[in-house]
Scaffold this motif. Structure first.
Motif, PDB file in Angstrom:
ATOM      1  N   THR A  85       0.943  -1.338  -0.093  1.00  0.00           N
ATOM      2  CA  THR A  85       0.037  -0.012   0.159  1.00  0.00           C
ATOM      3  C   THR A  85       0.912   1.332   0.169  1.00  0.00           C
ATOM      4  OG1 THR A  85      -1.619  -1.203   1.368  1.00  0.00           O
ATOM      5  CG2 THR A  85      -1.659   1.162   1.195  1.00  0.00           C
ATOM      6  N   PRO A  86       0.678   2.227  -1.001  1.00  0.00           N
ATOM      7  CA  PRO A  86       1.486   3.405  -0.933  1.00  0.00           C
ATOM      8  C   PRO A  86       1.331   4.198   0.085  1.00  0.00           C
ATOM      9  CG  PRO A  86       0.278   3.181  -2.990  1.00  0.00           C
ATOM     10  CD  PRO A  86      -0.282   2.178  -2.104  1.00  0.00           C
ATOM     11  N   ILE A  87       2.661   4.782   0.825  1.00  0.00           N
ATOM     12  CA  ILE A  87       2.565   5.667   1.966  1.00  0.00           C
ATOM     13  C   ILE A  87       1.163   6.723   1.926  1.00  0.00           C
ATOM     14  CG2 ILE A  87       3.734   7.347   3.220  1.00  0.00           C
ATOM     15  CD1 ILE A  87       4.721   4.497   3.956  1.00  0.00           C
ATOM     16  N   PRO A  88       0.947   7.489   0.975  1.00  0.00           N
ATOM     17  CA  PRO A  88      -0.227   8.347   0.975  1.00  0.00           C
ATOM     18  C   PRO A  88      -1.617   7.727   1.116  1.00  0.00           C
ATOM     19  CG  PRO A  88       1.231   8.778  -0.992  1.00  0.00           C
ATOM     20  CD  PRO A  88       1.579   7.339  -0.499  1.00  0.00           C
ATOM     21  N   ASP A  89      -1.635   6.504   1.109  1.00  0.00           N
ATOM     22  CA  ASP A  89      -2.945   5.614   1.382  1.00  0.00           C
ATOM     23  C   ASP A  89      -2.725   5.111   2.771  1.00  0.00           C
ATOM     24  OD1 ASP A  89      -4.104   6.587  -0.784  1.00  0.00           O
ATOM     25  OD2 ASP A  89      -3.324   4.845  -1.930  1.00  0.00           O
ATOM     26  N   ARG A  90      -1.428   4.669   3.321  1.00  0.00           N
ATOM     27  CA  ARG A  90      -1.453   3.897   4.579  1.00  0.00           C
ATOM     28  C   ARG A  90      -2.104   4.689   5.604  1.00  0.00           C
ATOM     29  NH1 ARG A  90       4.415   1.183   4.875  1.00  0.00           N
ATOM     30  NH2 ARG A  90       3.061  -0.194   6.401  1.00  0.00           N
ATOM     31  N   TRP A  91      -2.225   5.959   5.572  1.00  0.00           N
ATOM     32  CA  TRP A  91      -2.737   6.473   6.548  1.00  0.00           C
ATOM     33  C   TRP A  91      -4.216   5.919   7.071  1.00  0.00           C
ATOM     34  CZ3 TRP A  91      -7.566   8.988   6.690  1.00  0.00           C
ATOM     35  CH2 TRP A  91      -8.163   9.157   5.448  1.00  0.00           C
ATOM     36  N   LYS A  92      -5.199   5.308   6.204  1.00  0.00           N
ATOM     37  CA  LYS A  92      -6.184   4.867   6.400  1.00  0.00           C
ATOM     38  C   LYS A  92      -6.041   3.674   7.235  1.00  0.00           C
ATOM     39  CE  LYS A  92      -7.653   5.934   1.445  1.00  0.00           C
ATOM     40  NZ  LYS A  92      -8.066   5.487   0.119  1.00  0.00           N
ATOM     41  N   LEU A  93      -4.913   2.963   7.379  1.00  0.00           N
ATOM     42  CA  LEU A  93      -4.728   1.762   8.167  1.00  0.00           C
ATOM     43  C   LEU A  93      -4.679   2.353   9.590  1.00  0.00           C
ATOM     44  CD1 LEU A  93      -2.344  -0.491   5.875  1.00  0.00           C
ATOM     45  CD2 LEU A  93      -4.607  -0.863   6.911  1.00  0.00           C
ATOM     46  N   THR A  94      -4.287   3.809   9.816  1.00  0.00           N
ATOM     47  CA  THR A  94      -3.963   4.050  11.336  1.00  0.00           C
ATOM     48  C   THR A  94      -5.577   4.300  11.860  1.00  0.00           C
ATOM     49  OG1 THR A  94      -3.936   6.542  10.672  1.00  0.00           O
ATOM     50  CG2 THR A  94      -1.920   4.967  10.620  1.00  0.00           C
ATOM     51  N   LEU A  95      -6.438   4.501  11.247  1.00  0.00           N
ATOM     52  CA  LEU A  95      -7.768   4.764  11.791  1.00  0.00           C
ATOM     53  C   LEU A  95      -8.148   3.734  12.779  1.00  0.00           C
ATOM     54  CD1 LEU A  95      -9.659   6.516   8.814  1.00  0.00           C
ATOM     55  CD2 LEU A  95      -8.248   7.772  10.722  1.00  0.00           C
ATOM     56  N   PRO A  96      -8.476   2.486  12.260  1.00  0.00           N
ATOM     57  CA  PRO A  96      -8.747   1.534  13.246  1.00  0.00           C
ATOM     58  C   PRO A  96      -7.908   1.346  14.502  1.00  0.00           C
ATOM     59  CG  PRO A  96      -7.700   0.294  11.531  1.00  0.00           C
ATOM     60  CD  PRO A  96      -7.689   1.839  11.136  1.00  0.00           C
ATOM     61  N   VAL A 127       1.994   6.481  19.578  1.00  0.00           N
ATOM     62  CA  VAL A 127       2.732   7.242  18.857  1.00  0.00           C
ATOM     63  C   VAL A 127       3.756   5.991  17.934  1.00  0.00           C
ATOM     64  CG1 VAL A 127       4.895   8.714  18.678  1.00  0.00           C
ATOM     65  CG2 VAL A 127       2.769   9.372  19.923  1.00  0.00           C
ATOM     66  N   PHE A 128       4.264   5.161  18.804  1.00  0.00           N
ATOM     67  CA  PHE A 128       5.396   4.062  17.895  1.00  0.00           C
ATOM     68  C   PHE A 128       4.396   3.332  17.104  1.00  0.00           C
ATOM     69  CE2 PHE A 128       6.913  -0.167  17.664  1.00  0.00           C
ATOM     70  CZ  PHE A 128       8.337   0.233  17.361  1.00  0.00           C
ATOM     71  N   ALA A 129       3.052   2.944  17.438  1.00  0.00           N
ATOM     72  CA  ALA A 129       2.433   2.022  16.616  1.00  0.00           C
ATOM     73  C   ALA A 129       1.795   2.930  15.325  1.00  0.00           C
ATOM     74  CB  ALA A 129       1.149   1.518  17.692  1.00  0.00           C
ATOM     75  N   LEU A 130       1.556   4.028  15.640  1.00  0.00           N
ATOM     76  CA  LEU A 130       1.259   4.841  14.246  1.00  0.00           C
ATOM     77  C   LEU A 130       2.222   5.096  13.420  1.00  0.00           C
ATOM     78  CD1 LEU A 130      -1.135   7.516  15.751  1.00  0.00           C
ATOM     79  CD2 LEU A 130      -1.735   5.245  14.445  1.00  0.00           C
ATOM     80  N   ALA A 131       3.526   5.152  13.825  1.00  0.00           N
ATOM     81  CA  ALA A 131       4.696   5.194  12.986  1.00  0.00           C
ATOM     82  C   ALA A 131       5.071   3.796  12.387  1.00  0.00           C
ATOM     83  CB  ALA A 131       5.887   5.756  13.993  1.00  0.00           C
ATOM     84  N   TRP A 132       4.866   2.829  13.062  1.00  0.00           N
ATOM     85  CA  TRP A 132       5.265   1.664  12.452  1.00  0.00           C
ATOM     86  C   TRP A 132       4.148   1.124  11.286  1.00  0.00           C
ATOM     87  CZ3 TRP A 132       8.957  -1.930  12.418  1.00  0.00           C
ATOM     88  CH2 TRP A 132       8.607  -2.881  11.779  1.00  0.00           C
ATOM     89  N   PRO A 178     -12.528  -3.296  13.939  1.00  0.00           N
ATOM     90  CA  PRO A 178     -12.648  -4.369  13.094  1.00  0.00           C
ATOM     91  C   PRO A 178     -13.729  -4.103  11.916  1.00  0.00           C
ATOM     92  CG  PRO A 178     -14.139  -4.828  15.313  1.00  0.00           C
ATOM     93  CD  PRO A 178     -13.006  -3.472  15.244  1.00  0.00           C
ATOM     94  N   ALA A 179     -14.617  -3.065  11.947  1.00  0.00           N
ATOM     95  CA  ALA A 179     -15.549  -2.895  10.954  1.00  0.00           C
ATOM     96  C   ALA A 179     -14.633  -2.123   9.882  1.00  0.00           C
ATOM     97  CB  ALA A 179     -16.535  -1.955  11.655  1.00  0.00           C
ATOM     98  N   TRP A 180     -13.524  -1.447   9.929  1.00  0.00           N
ATOM     99  CA  TRP A 180     -12.778  -0.718   9.321  1.00  0.00           C
ATOM    100  C   TRP A 180     -11.986  -1.582   8.313  1.00  0.00           C
ATOM    101  CZ3 TRP A 180     -13.190   3.848   7.069  1.00  0.00           C
ATOM    102  CH2 TRP A 180     -12.152   4.200   6.062  1.00  0.00           C
ATOM    103  N   LEU A 181     -11.384  -2.692   9.088  1.00  0.00           N
ATOM    104  CA  LEU A 181     -10.814  -3.677   8.486  1.00  0.00           C
ATOM    105  C   LEU A 181     -11.481  -4.589   7.465  1.00  0.00           C
ATOM    106  CD1 LEU A 181      -8.782  -4.801  11.623  1.00  0.00           C
ATOM    107  CD2 LEU A 181      -7.839  -3.654   9.453  1.00  0.00           C
ATOM    108  N   ALA A 203       0.778  -5.225  13.340  1.00  0.00           N
ATOM    109  CA  ALA A 203      -0.017  -6.163  12.322  1.00  0.00           C
ATOM    110  C   ALA A 203      -0.323  -5.224  11.326  1.00  0.00           C
ATOM    111  CB  ALA A 203      -1.239  -6.818  12.975  1.00  0.00           C
ATOM    112  N   LEU A 204      -0.842  -3.926  11.574  1.00  0.00           N
ATOM    113  CA  LEU A 204      -1.245  -3.140  10.319  1.00  0.00           C
ATOM    114  C   LEU A 204      -0.141  -2.634   9.643  1.00  0.00           C
ATOM    115  CD1 LEU A 204      -3.781  -0.994  12.741  1.00  0.00           C
ATOM    116  CD2 LEU A 204      -4.551  -2.313  11.009  1.00  0.00           C
ATOM    117  N   GLY A 205       0.929  -2.530  10.256  1.00  0.00           N
ATOM    118  CA  GLY A 205       1.858  -1.931   9.370  1.00  0.00           C
ATOM    119  C   GLY A 205       2.425  -3.259   8.444  1.00  0.00           C
ATOM    120  N   ALA A 206       2.359  -4.427   8.936  1.00  0.00           N
ATOM    121  CA  ALA A 206       2.567  -5.425   7.947  1.00  0.00           C
ATOM    122  C   ALA A 206       1.305  -5.687   6.918  1.00  0.00           C
ATOM    123  CB  ALA A 206       2.670  -6.843   8.809  1.00  0.00           C
ATOM    124  N   LEU A 207       0.314  -5.582   7.220  1.00  0.00           N
ATOM    125  CA  LEU A 207      -1.043  -5.409   6.573  1.00  0.00           C
ATOM    126  C   LEU A 207      -0.702  -4.677   5.517  1.00  0.00           C
ATOM    127  CD1 LEU A 207      -3.417  -7.293   6.596  1.00  0.00           C
ATOM    128  CD2 LEU A 207      -4.605  -5.022   7.793  1.00  0.00           C
TER     129      LEU A 207
END
Length: 275
Positions: A3-14, A44-49, A209-212, A261-265
């Motif tokens: 997933t491109p970096i500009p779109d990966r911010w969506k993964l931070t929401l859940p 902070v660490f989890a969002l960065a990862w 879970p709904a967002w995933l 997990a979200l970073g790997a996803l």
């Protein structure tokens, strides 16, 4: 392709929404500042990862990392960090990390599309969680492997799920741990004082879970469904019995675990789904 970096911010929401709700809860209900700081730093660490973290690109490297995660679940038993008849924690500096919620989310993502080795590695995790014992995380594993059994049409994942359910029932109520304030019974505590805030926290926890499962998130179906089921299982366990509430209660482990997990996803391509 990841997933491109500009779109990966969506993964931070859940991750971000329930944890921010949890921080508001901790502040409102007078939790010690140390607990608030630990959760905030973990976020902070989890969002960065989630945005910039990397996992091995080759299958062999991912499987090796999955094996390491599975054996990591045995660390509490090897370190003999026993409390109330259970051993579920790994020391990280001055903080004790809950091994199941720290390691299992990434392990699920790494093994989701491994029809032969995946169930075997998750079987090791099942053994570790049963020996700890940790019925709450076992329920999460039950739900996650059931999701994998359906999405992958796998009898082996179904067998792991069935075994996890049996162990969940067998170990439910094991141990004599003292109730943990701000970690367990969160929704009941908030409901008694502020029902609207409790509804908001519950909604925030449902968002993850709904967002995933949101199609436009473009995450691999198996991993997304399994991770959503894992989080839902942990939440159900916390509602049914005194187990830690993931993300909305105090606890750096699930915040870091789901961040990993979200970073790997975000590094896995949905195009590999058919392999």
């Amino acid at each position: 392709m990841s997933t491109p970096i500009p779109d990966r911010w969506k993964l931070t929401l859940p991750l971000m929404l329930p944890v921010l709700g949890g921080l508001a809860y901790l502040q409102t209900f007078g939790a010690p500042s140390r607990l608030i700081v630990i959760n905030a730093l973990a976020l902070v660490f989890a969002l960065a990862w989630t945005l910039w973290g990397r996992v091995p690109s080759q299958r062999g490297g991912r499987l090796a990392l999955a094996g390491l995660m599975a054996f990591g679940l045995f660390l509490p038993l090897l370190l003999q960090l026993d409390a109330g008849g259970v051993s579920r924690w790994i020391p990280l500096g001055p903080v004790l990390m809950h091994s199941g919620t720290l390691l299992l989310p990434l392990l699920i993502v790494l093994t989701a599309r491994e029809p032969r080795l995946g169930p075997a590695i998750l079987g090791l995790a099942l053994l570790a969680l049963g020996l700890q014992p940790d019925a709450g995380t076992l329920l999460g594993l039950t739900a996650a492997t059931a999701a994998l059994a359906v999405t992958q049409r796998s009898t082996l994942f179904a067998l792991v799920s069935g075994a996890a359910l049996v162990l969940t029932l067998a170990t439910f109520g094991a141990g004599t741990l003292e109730p943990q304030a701000f970690t367990e019974g969160v929704l009941a505590q908030v409901w008694a004082a502020a029902p609207l805030l409790a509804l908001g926290l519950g909604a925030a926890l449902l968002v993850a879970p709904a967002w995933l499962l949101y199609r436009n998130l473009h995450v691999p179906r198996a991993e997304g469904y399994a991770l959503a089921a894992l989080l839902a299982g942990l939440g159900v366990a916390a509602i049914l019995a005194p187990f830690p509430f993931p993300l909305i209660g105090y606890g750096a482990s699930p915040i870091l675990g789901f961040g990993l997990a979200l970073g790997a996803l975000g590094r896995l391509s949905p195009a590999r789904e058919s392999r």
